[in-house]
Design a protein around this motif. Structure first.
Motif, PDB file in Angstrom:
ATOM      1  N   ILE A 135      -0.536  -5.377   0.830  1.00  0.00           N
ATOM      2  CA  ILE A 135      -0.357  -6.687   0.206  1.00  0.00           C
ATOM      3  C   ILE A 135       0.470  -6.567  -1.071  1.00  0.00           C
ATOM      4  O   ILE A 135       1.379  -7.379  -1.333  1.00  0.00           O
ATOM      5  CB  ILE A 135      -1.730  -7.317  -0.093  1.00  0.00           C
ATOM      6  N   ALA A 136       0.187  -5.541  -1.884  1.00  0.00           N
ATOM      7  CA  ALA A 136       0.934  -5.350  -3.125  1.00  0.00           C
ATOM      8  C   ALA A 136       2.401  -5.061  -2.843  1.00  0.00           C
ATOM      9  O   ALA A 136       3.300  -5.599  -3.517  1.00  0.00           O
ATOM     10  CB  ALA A 136       0.310  -4.215  -3.931  1.00  0.00           C
ATOM     11  N   ALA A 137       2.672  -4.230  -1.827  1.00  0.00           N
ATOM     12  CA  ALA A 137       4.061  -3.920  -1.477  1.00  0.00           C
ATOM     13  C   ALA A 137       4.802  -5.165  -1.007  1.00  0.00           C
ATOM     14  O   ALA A 137       5.983  -5.370  -1.341  1.00  0.00           O
ATOM     15  CB  ALA A 137       4.092  -2.832  -0.397  1.00  0.00           C
ATOM     16  N   HIS A 138       4.116  -6.005  -0.258  1.00  0.00           N
ATOM     17  CA  HIS A 138       4.743  -7.253   0.202  1.00  0.00           C
ATOM     18  C   HIS A 138       5.087  -8.160  -0.977  1.00  0.00           C
ATOM     19  O   HIS A 138       6.176  -8.749  -1.031  1.00  0.00           O
ATOM     20  CB  HIS A 138       3.813  -7.966   1.181  1.00  0.00           C
ATOM     21  N   GLU A 139       4.157  -8.274  -1.928  1.00  0.00           N
ATOM     22  CA  GLU A 139       4.401  -9.142  -3.083  1.00  0.00           C
ATOM     23  C   GLU A 139       5.551  -8.627  -3.944  1.00  0.00           C
ATOM     24  O   GLU A 139       6.329  -9.417  -4.492  1.00  0.00           O
ATOM     25  CB  GLU A 139       3.121  -9.242  -3.930  1.00  0.00           C
ATOM     26  N   VAL A 140       5.683  -7.304  -4.060  1.00  0.00           N
ATOM     27  CA  VAL A 140       6.691  -6.723  -4.951  1.00  0.00           C
ATOM     28  C   VAL A 140       8.052  -6.609  -4.269  1.00  0.00           C
ATOM     29  O   VAL A 140       9.098  -6.905  -4.873  1.00  0.00           O
ATOM     30  CB  VAL A 140       6.225  -5.337  -5.451  1.00  0.00           C
TER      31      VAL A 140
END
Length: 299
Positions: A55-60
């Protein structure tokens, strides 16, 4: 606000599918993970690290495309929009937003039902019917609902039903014409017809033969709702030894399976299933004792 609503709708649509797919398919190594809210306590730490990292990689890393329609336009599926009219584009965007709104309501309902009954909705339908245990005992005997999962769990034919269907020459089966005024339906077995006086006489004789069929009071130590709540954390097929509990309720279902007899006992708006085993029976003849208990009795 538009971007936030669309984002929440997309997440909700994925979440709804996430409630359904584990009941159909699971990746190798994930067979023991629970579904729905149960996943919060069964997924190991490394699993949570993977989820949070994704999820963090998608947001960034994933950004809206340049020149797109808004913060919600990531450039995926834009080939489906090439060459369509403005009206069709607006219709497709409206469909996505409506589906997202429906999914937000749906995932909230799925989580609420999961938290209330302790089972995912798909699992609950398989064990307690479409409506759940709070309504199942009401609708299970409605004629249009008895043979489908849409209303209630289908009732398993008892051995008595199958034996009666096979014995066409039985004296109690409706094989000859009769006068409706001379016969009535058996309350215990509706597909058999008895002379009213004969059935009543036999029932009275059996009750009178009992030691104390109508006690002055019931020595109840626990209500059915409190008993269900107290032991709701038990795993399926597990047992608690050395505990004696006295409950009371009305019999609304009776099934037999070999040396086991099952009763659905209802009281105080709750239901519990009693399993009686011939191996654990201590007083009197097992089969004769249970022949005295009929549908509608309080035991």
């Amino acid at each position: 606000y538009t971007a936030v609503e669309i984002k929440h709708g997309r997440i909700s649509m994925i979440a709804v599918m996430g409630y359904i797919m584990p009941e159909i398919f699971r990746f190798p190594g994930c067979e023991d993970f629970k579904n729905g809210l149960g996943a919060l306590s069964s997924i190991p730490v490394e699993g949570w690290v993977q989820l949070v990292g994704l999820i963090a990689a998608h947001e960034v890393l994933v950004k809206p495309r340049a020149g797109g329609m808004g913060l919600y336009d990531f450039g995926l599926g834009t080939e489906l929009l090439d060459g369509i009219s403005e009206e069709e584009l607006e219709r497709k965007q409206t469909v996505e937003r409506n589906n997202g709104r429906l999914a937000m309501v749906a995932i909230f309902g799925l989580m609420w039902q999961d938290g209330t009954f302790g089972k995912s909705p798909i699992e609950l339908m398989q064990t307690d019917g479409w409506w759940g245990p709070s309504v199942q005992f009401i609708v299970q005997d409605i004629r249009p609902c008895m043979d489908t999962n849409l209303c209630a769990l289908p009732q398993r034919n008892s051995r008595l039903t199958m034996r009666a269907a096979a014995s066409e020459g039985s004296a109690f089966l409706e094989t000859t014409t009769y006068n409706p005024e001379e016969f009535e339906m058996s309350a215990a077995v509706p597909y058999l017809r008895y002379p009213p006086s004969k059935y009543r006489e036999n029932r009275i004789k059996k009750i009178e033969a009992m030691k104390d069929p109508y006690p002055h009071k019931w020595p109840v130590t626990c209500s059915i709702p409190s008993l269900v709540q107290k032991y709701s954390s038990l795993e399926p097929s597990s047992e608690v030894e050395g505990v004696e509990v006295v409950i009371a309720g009305r019999v609304l279902a009776q099934k037999s399976m070999g040396k086991l007899i099952f009763y659905d006992l209802h009281a105080d708006g709750a239901k519990i299933q009693i399993m009686c085993s011939e191996q654990k029976h201590k007083v009197g003849d097992f089969k004769e004792e249970h022949k005295l208990i009929k549908y509608g009795d309080i035991m």
